[in-house]
Design a protein around this motif. Structure first.
Motif, PDB file in Angstrom:
ATOM      1  N   ALA A  24     118.268  60.550 101.117  1.00 40.95           N
ATOM      2  CA  ALA A  24     116.808  60.504 101.052  1.00 40.95           C
ATOM      3  C   ALA A  24     116.341  59.495 100.007  1.00 40.95           C
ATOM      4  N   LEU A  25     115.079  59.119 100.146  1.00 45.11           N
ATOM      5  CA  LEU A  25     114.414  58.250  99.169  1.00 45.11           C
ATOM      6  C   LEU A  25     113.606  59.103  98.194  1.00 45.11           C
ATOM      7  N   ALA A  26     113.516  58.659  96.974  1.00 46.95           N
ATOM      8  CA  ALA A  26     112.693  59.349  95.979  1.00 46.95           C
ATOM      9  C   ALA A  26     111.243  59.459  96.457  1.00 46.95           C
ATOM     10  N   ASP A  27     110.778  58.475  97.209  1.00 46.54           N
ATOM     11  CA  ASP A  27     109.400  58.489  97.724  1.00 46.54           C
ATOM     12  C   ASP A  27     109.151  59.622  98.719  1.00 46.54           C
ATOM     13  N   ASP A  28     110.226  60.219  99.253  1.00 46.25           N
ATOM     14  CA  ASP A  28     110.090  61.298 100.229  1.00 46.25           C
ATOM     15  C   ASP A  28     110.131  62.688  99.605  1.00 46.25           C
ATOM     16  N   ILE A  29     110.139  62.767  98.279  1.00 44.27           N
ATOM     17  CA  ILE A  29     110.095  64.068  97.613  1.00 44.27           C
ATOM     18  C   ILE A  29     108.684  64.635  97.726  1.00 44.27           C
ATOM     19  N   VAL A  30     108.600  65.858  98.228  1.00 42.85           N
ATOM     20  CA  VAL A  30     107.333  66.575  98.332  1.00 42.85           C
ATOM     21  C   VAL A  30     107.119  67.390  97.059  1.00 42.85           C
ATOM     22  N   SER A  31     108.197  68.001  96.553  1.00 46.01           N
ATOM     23  CA  SER A  31     108.108  68.802  95.329  1.00 46.01           C
ATOM     24  C   SER A  31     109.458  68.836  94.623  1.00 46.01           C
ATOM     25  N   LYS A  32     109.408  68.772  93.297  1.00 44.08           N
ATOM     26  CA  LYS A  32     110.608  68.899  92.465  1.00 44.08           C
ATOM     27  C   LYS A  32     110.710  70.293  91.859  1.00 44.08           C
ATOM     28  N   HIS A  33     109.888  71.206  92.298  1.00 42.59           N
ATOM     29  CA  HIS A  33     109.781  72.516  91.667  1.00 42.59           C
ATOM     30  C   HIS A  33     110.295  73.640  92.540  1.00 42.59           C
ATOM     31  N   PHE A  34     111.463  73.434  93.129  1.00 43.97           N
ATOM     32  CA  PHE A  34     112.119  74.471  93.910  1.00 43.97           C
ATOM     33  C   PHE A  34     113.418  74.832  93.218  1.00 43.97           C
ATOM     34  N   TYR A  35     113.805  76.090  93.368  1.00 44.64           N
ATOM     35  CA  TYR A  35     115.059  76.562  92.815  1.00 44.64           C
ATOM     36  C   TYR A  35     115.804  77.351  93.871  1.00 44.64           C
ATOM     37  N   SER A  60     110.450  65.398 102.525  1.00 42.24           N
ATOM     38  CA  SER A  60     109.788  65.298 103.828  1.00 42.24           C
ATOM     39  C   SER A  60     110.727  64.727 104.879  1.00 42.24           C
ATOM     40  N   LYS A  61     111.746  63.963 104.437  1.00 38.94           N
ATOM     41  CA  LYS A  61     112.671  63.333 105.378  1.00 38.94           C
ATOM     42  C   LYS A  61     114.045  63.220 104.734  1.00 38.94           C
ATOM     43  N   VAL A  62     115.078  63.629 105.469  1.00 40.20           N
ATOM     44  CA  VAL A  62     116.459  63.418 105.046  1.00 40.20           C
ATOM     45  C   VAL A  62     117.220  62.815 106.218  1.00 40.20           C
ATOM     46  N   VAL A  63     118.246  62.043 105.905  1.00 42.01           N
ATOM     47  CA  VAL A  63     119.052  61.381 106.934  1.00 42.01           C
ATOM     48  C   VAL A  63     120.532  61.626 106.637  1.00 42.01           C
ATOM     49  N   ASN A  64     121.363  61.310 107.608  1.00 43.09           N
ATOM     50  CA  ASN A  64     122.817  61.415 107.481  1.00 43.09           C
ATOM     51  C   ASN A  64     123.282  62.836 107.184  1.00 43.09           C
ATOM     52  N   VAL A  65     122.600  63.811 107.779  1.00 45.30           N
ATOM     53  CA  VAL A  65     122.989  65.212 107.643  1.00 45.30           C
ATOM     54  C   VAL A  65     123.175  65.824 109.026  1.00 45.30           C
ATOM     55  N   THR A  66     123.952  66.884 109.065  1.00 44.95           N
ATOM     56  CA  THR A  66     124.141  67.682 110.270  1.00 44.95           C
ATOM     57  C   THR A  66     123.419  68.999 110.042  1.00 44.95           C
ATOM     58  N   VAL A  67     122.678  69.448 111.042  1.00 45.14           N
ATOM     59  CA  VAL A  67     121.919  70.691 110.926  1.00 45.14           C
ATOM     60  C   VAL A  67     122.730  71.823 111.546  1.00 45.14           C
ATOM     61  N   GLY A  68     122.866  72.911 110.785  1.00 47.91           N
ATOM     62  CA  GLY A  68     123.620  74.073 111.239  1.00 47.91           C
ATOM     63  C   GLY A  68     122.798  74.991 112.131  1.00 47.91           C
ATOM     64  N   VAL A  69     123.280  76.199 112.264  1.00 44.53           N
ATOM     65  CA  VAL A  69     122.669  77.222 113.114  1.00 44.53           C
ATOM     66  C   VAL A  69     121.420  77.793 112.440  1.00 44.53           C
ATOM     67  N   LYS A  70     120.370  77.982 113.224  1.00 47.35           N
ATOM     68  CA  LYS A  70     119.139  78.591 112.709  1.00 47.35           C
ATOM     69  C   LYS A  70     119.389  80.060 112.406  1.00 47.35           C
ATOM     70  N   GLU A  71     118.783  80.527 111.297  1.00 46.36           N
ATOM     71  CA  GLU A  71     118.884  81.945 110.948  1.00 46.36           C
ATOM     72  C   GLU A  71     117.657  82.347 110.146  1.00 46.36           C
ATOM     73  N   ASP A  72     117.312  83.624 110.229  1.00 46.84           N
ATOM     74  CA  ASP A  72     116.246  84.149 109.392  1.00 46.84           C
ATOM     75  C   ASP A  72     116.861  84.463 108.036  1.00 46.84           C
ATOM     76  N   ARG A  73     116.202  83.976 106.976  1.00 42.66           N
ATOM     77  CA  ARG A  73     116.734  84.151 105.627  1.00 42.66           C
ATOM     78  C   ARG A  73     115.609  84.626 104.715  1.00 42.66           C
ATOM     79  N   MET A  74     115.913  85.663 103.918  1.00 38.82           N
ATOM     80  CA  MET A  74     114.945  86.167 102.960  1.00 38.82           C
ATOM     81  C   MET A  74     114.986  85.271 101.722  1.00 38.82           C
ATOM     82  N   LEU A  75     113.874  84.611 101.454  1.00 38.67           N
ATOM     83  CA  LEU A  75     113.713  83.770 100.276  1.00 38.67           C
ATOM     84  C   LEU A  75     112.634  84.395  99.401  1.00 38.67           C
ATOM     85  N   LEU A  76     112.425  83.865  98.235  1.00 39.96           N
ATOM     86  CA  LEU A  76     111.426  84.457  97.335  1.00 39.96           C
ATOM     87  C   LEU A  76     110.034  84.482  97.937  1.00 39.96           C
ATOM     88  N   THR A  77     109.728  83.533  98.797  1.00 42.94           N
ATOM     89  CA  THR A  77     108.394  83.480  99.403  1.00 42.94           C
ATOM     90  C   THR A  77     108.343  84.146 100.771  1.00 42.94           C
TER      91      THR A  77
END
Length: 122
Positions: A17-28, A38-55
């Motif tokens: 990714a490019l630094a210009d494509d950062i939407v937020s640096k405040h995730f943990y 907002s955009k990443v390249v050269n990655v493979t996307v795995g299987v979709k799953e429902d995941r409990m996150l803080l939000t």
């Protein structure tokens, strides 16, 4: 593409990714600081799953480096909460898995901003 403006795989140096494509640096995540892109390249996307996150529960898919296969984060597929919809179609990259624009592995922590954290609760 500017060489000094990229985020790459820590293991094999593949560009993500490019630094210009950062939407937020405040995730943990469970391993520390992460960035929302907002955009990443050269990655493979795995299987979709429902995941409990803080939000809340989100449908996500892990993303792996397209070259070495290291899991480097996840992408948001669907987000049911209207206030979190801005995440759909965007991807989290975990900082400890990346080399930053200056060639460093910035896995330290910034101040947390409530409402923008999204770590696994597992």
């Amino acid at each position: 593409m500017l060489e000094g403006n990229t985020y790459s795989c820590k293991d094999c140096k593949t560009h993500f990714a490019l630094a210009d494509d950062i939407v937020s640096k405040h995730f943990y995540c469970k391993n520390g600081k992460a960035y929302l892109f907002s955009k990443v390249v050269n990655v493979t996307v795995g299987v979709k799953e429902d995941r409990m996150l803080l939000t809340g529960i989100h449908t996500v898919a892990d993303i792996m480096c397209g070259k070495c296969g290291t899991i480097v984060g996840w992408t948001y597929v669907t987000v049911p909460n209207a206030t979190q919809k801005y995440k759909e179609g965007k991807s989290i990259l975990e900082r400890f898995k990346l080399f930053g624009p200056d060639g460093s592995n910035d896995s330290g922590s910034d101040e947390t901003h409530i409402g923008e954290n999204d770590q696994d609760n597992v």
